[in-house]
Design an enzyme around this catalytic site. Structure first.
Site, PDB file in Angstrom:
ATOM      1  N   GLY A 195      49.422  43.093  49.142  1.00  0.00           N
ATOM      2  CA  GLY A 195      49.240  42.426  47.859  1.00  0.00           C
ATOM      3  C   GLY A 195      48.377  43.270  46.941  1.00  0.00           C
ATOM      4  O   GLY A 195      47.590  44.101  47.413  1.00  0.00           O
TER       5      GLY A 195
ATOM      6  N   GLN B 160      42.727  44.991  40.088  1.00  0.00           N
ATOM      7  CA  GLN B 160      42.414  46.130  40.960  1.00  0.00           C
ATOM      8  C   GLN B 160      42.844  47.468  40.369  1.00  0.00           C
ATOM      9  O   GLN B 160      42.352  48.506  40.783  1.00  0.00           O
ATOM     10  CB  GLN B 160      43.099  45.951  42.330  1.00  0.00           C
ATOM     11  CG  GLN B 160      42.513  44.805  43.141  1.00  0.00           C
ATOM     12  CD  GLN B 160      43.290  44.628  44.425  1.00  0.00           C
ATOM     13  OE1 GLN B 160      44.313  43.963  44.457  1.00  0.00           O
ATOM     14  NE2 GLN B 160      42.806  45.239  45.497  1.00  0.00           N
TER      15      GLN B 160
ATOM     16  N   CYS C 260      41.179  44.403  52.106  1.00  0.00           N
ATOM     17  CA  CYS C 260      41.493  44.522  50.681  1.00  0.00           C
ATOM     18  C   CYS C 260      41.535  45.993  50.300  1.00  0.00           C
ATOM     19  O   CYS C 260      40.689  46.763  50.735  1.00  0.00           O
ATOM     20  CB  CYS C 260      40.405  43.804  49.876  1.00  0.00           C
ATOM     21  SG  CYS C 260      40.631  43.920  48.098  1.00  0.00           S
ATOM     22  N   LEU C 261      42.513  46.374  49.481  1.00  0.00           N
ATOM     23  CA  LEU C 261      42.620  47.771  49.069  1.00  0.00           C
ATOM     24  C   LEU C 261      41.398  48.210  48.257  1.00  0.00           C
ATOM     25  O   LEU C 261      41.102  49.400  48.190  1.00  0.00           O
ATOM     26  CB  LEU C 261      43.900  47.982  48.241  1.00  0.00           C
ATOM     27  CG  LEU C 261      45.213  47.808  49.007  1.00  0.00           C
ATOM     28  CD1 LEU C 261      46.395  47.875  48.056  1.00  0.00           C
ATOM     29  CD2 LEU C 261      45.351  48.845  50.121  1.00  0.00           C
TER      30      LEU C 261
ATOM     31  N   HIS D 235      44.038  35.134  47.903  1.00  0.00           N
ATOM     32  CA  HIS D 235      43.216  36.354  47.839  1.00  0.00           C
ATOM     33  C   HIS D 235      43.435  37.087  46.509  1.00  0.00           C
ATOM     34  O   HIS D 235      42.477  37.464  45.836  1.00  0.00           O
ATOM     35  CB  HIS D 235      43.583  37.253  49.037  1.00  0.00           C
ATOM     36  CG  HIS D 235      42.914  38.598  49.054  1.00  0.00           C
ATOM     37  ND1 HIS D 235      42.048  38.987  50.045  1.00  0.00           N
ATOM     38  CD2 HIS D 235      43.007  39.658  48.195  1.00  0.00           C
ATOM     39  CE1 HIS D 235      41.628  40.222  49.792  1.00  0.00           C
ATOM     40  NE2 HIS D 235      42.201  40.657  48.682  1.00  0.00           N
ATOM     41  N   GLU D 236      44.707  37.233  46.131  1.00  0.00           N
ATOM     42  CA  GLU D 236      45.010  37.962  44.879  1.00  0.00           C
ATOM     43  C   GLU D 236      44.574  37.164  43.656  1.00  0.00           C
ATOM     44  O   GLU D 236      44.108  37.739  42.667  1.00  0.00           O
ATOM     45  CB  GLU D 236      46.508  38.295  44.776  1.00  0.00           C
ATOM     46  CG  GLU D 236      47.101  39.104  45.925  1.00  0.00           C
ATOM     47  CD  GLU D 236      46.303  40.344  46.293  1.00  0.00           C
ATOM     48  OE1 GLU D 236      45.613  40.903  45.420  1.00  0.00           O
ATOM     49  OE2 GLU D 236      46.364  40.748  47.459  1.00  0.00           O
TER      50      GLU D 236
ATOM     51  N   HIS E  93      41.054  37.796  42.862  1.00  0.00           N
ATOM     52  CA  HIS E  93      40.820  39.031  42.099  1.00  0.00           C
ATOM     53  C   HIS E  93      40.897  38.754  40.596  1.00  0.00           C
ATOM     54  O   HIS E  93      40.147  39.330  39.818  1.00  0.00           O
ATOM     55  CB  HIS E  93      41.891  40.087  42.437  1.00  0.00           C
ATOM     56  CG  HIS E  93      41.621  40.868  43.691  1.00  0.00           C
ATOM     57  ND1 HIS E  93      40.505  41.659  43.844  1.00  0.00           N
ATOM     58  CD2 HIS E  93      42.321  40.984  44.834  1.00  0.00           C
ATOM     59  CE1 HIS E  93      40.544  42.244  45.045  1.00  0.00           C
ATOM     60  NE2 HIS E  93      41.638  41.845  45.668  1.00  0.00           N
TER      61      HIS E  93
END
Ligand code: NI
Length: 176
Positions: free
Chosen positions: A46, A51, A91-92, A133-134, A137
């Site tokens: 995701g 991000q 997470c990236l 989660h996204e 962000h």
């Protein structure tokens, strides 16, 4: 398509609250494609626009086994949620760090696709975790924000150390 640069914790830009997408044009479609490509090449499931330093309410994900079913959610809204689940998350934007987070098991959400069409769907399990989660962000929240301040500080130090090691290695080697 091109790969976008992913911001990393504790970059303050990751705490920006995104605003609604209002214009559904070719530039938006290009951004969606670039985000999907960036997500795949970074081996993530995701990615939120925040991000990649675009502060619009937009996220992409792919929770399929073969990573061949990209999904796009623009201006997502959770209409209802049910149950609870604990899932180990990464997470990236917080590379190499994993922690268990408690989230809703099932969510019903409304969002728009890249043409601006509204749709509703129900998501559960990992799919629901990923959307939550996204969506975090998009309001400037990271999964490490659910950890205690002490643990979050440990994460910060670990990442600083990782970066120093990587920078030193880059200095000592010729990277072509
Ligand atoms: Ni993330």
């Amino acid at each position: 398509m091109s790969n976008l640069n992913i911001l990393e914790f504790p970059d303050p830009r990751l705490t920006t609250v995104a605003s609604d997408v209002e214009i559904f044009d070719e530039a938006l479609k290009k951004l969606v494609q670039d985000m999907i490509e960036t997500m795949y090449s970074a081996r993530g499931i995701g990615l939120a626009a925040t991000q990649v330093n675009v502060h619009k309410r937009l996220l992409v994900l792919d929770v399929s086994e073969k990573q061949d079913q990209p999904r796009v959610y623009i201006n997502p809204q959770i209409l209802s949620s049910e149950g609870e689940q604990d899932h180990e998350e990464g997470c990236l934007s917080v590379p190499g760090i994993y922690a268990s987070v408690n989230r809703a098991e099932t969510i019903t959400l409304r969002a728009q696709d890249s043409d601006g069409n509204t749709f509703e769907e129900q998501a559960e399990g990992l799919h629901a975790v990923c959307i939550q989660h996204e969506m975090d962000h998009l309001i400037g929240r990271l999964f490490v924000d659910y950890l205690s301040p002490l643990k979050r500080n440990m994460v910060r130090k670990k990442l600083e150390k990782q970066r120093k090691v990587a920078a030193k290695e880059a200095e000592e080697h010729l990277v072509i």
